[in-house]
Every structure is written in structure tokens, then in C-alpha cells.
Design a protein around this motif. Structure first.
Motif, PDB file in Angstrom:
ATOM      1  N   SER A   1      13.072  92.060  90.990  1.00  0.00           N
ATOM      2  CA  SER A   1      13.873  90.549  90.616  1.00  0.00           C
ATOM      3  C   SER A   1      13.876  89.910  92.029  1.00  0.00           C
ATOM      4  N   PRO A   2      13.549  88.605  92.303  1.00  0.00           N
ATOM      5  CA  PRO A   2      13.089  87.868  93.093  1.00  0.00           C
ATOM      6  C   PRO A   2      14.903  88.168  93.914  1.00  0.00           C
ATOM      7  N   ARG A   3      13.869  87.519  95.457  1.00  0.00           N
ATOM      8  CA  ARG A   3      15.224  87.711  96.921  1.00  0.00           C
ATOM      9  C   ARG A   3      16.532  87.173  96.394  1.00  0.00           C
ATOM     10  N   GLU A   4      16.478  85.095  95.857  1.00  0.00           N
ATOM     11  CA  GLU A   4      17.514  85.228  95.614  1.00  0.00           C
ATOM     12  C   GLU A   4      18.064  85.429  95.068  1.00  0.00           C
ATOM     13  N   ALA A   5      17.673  86.517  94.377  1.00  0.00           N
ATOM     14  CA  ALA A   5      18.479  86.694  92.607  1.00  0.00           C
ATOM     15  C   ALA A   5      20.055  88.262  93.354  1.00  0.00           C
ATOM     16  N   HIS A   6      19.498  88.545  94.629  1.00  0.00           N
ATOM     17  CA  HIS A   6      19.887  89.791  94.991  1.00  0.00           C
ATOM     18  C   HIS A   6      21.421  88.970  95.798  1.00  0.00           C
ATOM     19  N   PRO A   7      22.785  89.604  95.532  1.00  0.00           N
ATOM     20  CA  PRO A   7      22.864  90.987  95.726  1.00  0.00           C
ATOM     21  C   PRO A   7      23.605  90.788  94.352  1.00  0.00           C
ATOM     22  N   PHE A   8      24.065  90.009  92.840  1.00  0.00           N
ATOM     23  CA  PHE A   8      24.329  89.953  92.216  1.00  0.00           C
ATOM     24  C   PHE A   8      24.221  90.704  91.034  1.00  0.00           C
TER      25      PHE A   8
END
Length: 261
Positions: free
Chosen positions: A225-232
Motif C-alpha cells: 500500500s502507498p505510504r499515505e494509506a498507512h496506518p489506516f
């Protein structure tokens, strides 16, 4: 389950042998690039059959072991076809779309590399999650010497696997890594003798399949998953797993073993 090898037919009805021989097992699939007469060069038929294989593994997720026939993984894309391709063919992303689909498969993929993995063959190996090689494995991207680039993921996947200076040596200066160099660079997870290649692949598949399949699938999805999707995405994946029977059963078994140890 029994191995299965499929064939195709041209519109005129002439039989065409499979470019990829596929063996289906209960928890894994073994796929063999099957054009040894041309060193398993990746042509349009190979790309199309790779899409078919991916469709199968998307609907019925299993670990994939990918290897080549005849003591070679794949010596590159089919130059006879590549020479005739033009701008619109490049924009279709014939190999890049297939390799990206391979990388996105739900369960892990293992490239078993004997001999040369060059050009498109190297890019195919880069798209796998793990790479096991024999002592004769060789990796390289000679595309600029032919007036093209490594456009099926090599220019960006390789730098995610090895250090940037090594990636540049391979992509810009035509360096070919032998098995020991590839292992030290992190491109190979393990180096074995030729007769141990397939057994080693199955050992890795055994290690993976001992895990809870859904946990493996979600770990791979979260990893990519792309970095901006974490931590969701991590939290959502964990929320799904917290509700599964396997989580309760495995944790209960762990606690019971701990009591008796």
C-alpha cells in the motif's frame, strides 16, 4: 492434483503448445516458462498466458512458484517481436501490465532462477516476492544496448530491491550479476545447486502456507500500500483478522503450549 498443460489454437485451427506449463496443487501452483528452444524468450503468447495464470490465482489464491525450462529462466523478451513493435505497442504495456498483475497477486510468488534472467526475464523475476537462484543464475538488463529501456518494471522495481548504485550499474552500464553478487545485493533470497532449486522453492512455499492464508494475503496487500494509506490500511486489515476463527484458534493454541512448556 495432477499437473495440467494447456494448448492454444490459431484462428485457422492449428495447435499451439503452451508457452507456460502449469501444475496445480492443493495450496500452490508451479508454472514453467516453456520455450526452451528460444531460451524462454517472453513473447506475446507468454504474456497472454501469464494473464490467464494471474486470473486463475486471483480467483483461487495460492502460492506461485515460477521457473523456466531447459536450464534457463528467461533470456529476455522475444527480439523478433520487439524489433517490429512501434509506439502504440509500447503504450499498450504488453509486458508491464502482465508483470504488474503478477506482483499484485493475493498470495506470495517465488521466482526459481536457473541460468540467465536477462531483460524481460529479469523484470519478471523482479516482480516476484521472492527469488531463489542456482549457482549459475545471472541477472542483467541489457536493454539500452538494443536502443530501448527496461520498461516492464526494471527501472523502478530493481531500485526497490537493491541499492541504487547497484541498480544503476545494471540498468545504465550493462552489469550482469552472478548468483553470489545477486545474493549479496539482496536480489536473491537463497542460492542453491541446480538439483535443489525446485525443492528449495517448495520449502519456501511450505513456510508460507504454514501461516494463516488470510493473514499472509492482507500482510502482502498492506506491504504494497502507498505510504499515505498507512496506518489506516493496517488498522482495517487487523480489524478483519481480529474477527476470524483462525486468530482465536491459533492464539489459544499458543497460550496452551506456553502453559505446558
Amino acid at each position: 492434483m495432477r499437473g495440467r498443460r494447456t494448448g492454444r489454437r490459431h484462428p485457422a485451427g492449428a495447435a499451439v503448445s503452451a508457452a507456460i506449463a502449469v501444475e496445480h496443487h492443493a495450496d500452490r501452483v508451479v508454472a514453467t516458462l516453456n520455450r526452451p528452444e528460444v531460451r524462454n524468450a517472453i513473447d506475446l503468447q507468454t504474456s497472454e498466458e501469464l494473464h490467464e495464470l494471474c486470473a486463475c490465482l486471483e480467483s483461487d489464491p495460492k502460492v506461485l512458484l515460477l521457473t523456466g525450462a531447459g536450464g534457463i529462466f528467461a533470456a529476455g523478451a522475444d527480439i523478433n517481436q520487439m524489433r517490429e513493435r512501434r509506439r502504440d505497442d509500447a503504450l499498450r504495456g504488453i509486458n508491464s501490465r502482465a508483470f504488474s498483475r503478477l506482483q499484485r497477486l493475493p498470495m506470495p510468488t517465488i521466482a526459481l532462477v536457473d541460468g540467465y534472467a536477462l531483460g524481460g526475464g529479469a523484470e519478471l523475476a523482479y516482480a516476484c516476492d521472492f527469488r531463489i537462484g542456482t549457482t549459475s543464475a545471472r541477472f542483467g538488463n541489457p536493454e539500452p544496448g538494443l536502443g530501448i529501456i527496461a520498461s516492464a518494471g526494471g527501472t523502478w522495481r530493481l531500485r526497490e530491491i537493491v541499492a541504487e548504485p547497484v541498480a544503476k550499474e545494471i540498468l545504465l552500464a550493462g552489469r550482469v550479476l552472478d548468483a553470489d553478487e545477486a545474493r549479496r545485493a539482496g536480489l536473491l533470497n537463497e542460492v542453491v545447486e541446480r538439483d535443489e532449486l525446485v525443492p528449495a522453492g517448495h520449502r519456501w512455499a511450505d513456510r508460507i502456507t504454514r501461516q494463516v492464508p488470510l493473514a499472509v494475503r492482507l500482510t502482502k496487500a498492506v506491504f504494497h500500500s502507498p505510504r499515505e494509506a498507512h496506518p489506516f490500511v493496517d488498522d482495517v486489515a487487523q480489524a478483519v483478522l481480529f474477527e476470524t476463527d483462525e486468530k482465536f484458534e491459533r492464539m489459544t493454541a499458543f497460550l496452551e503450549r506456553k502453559k505446558t512448556s
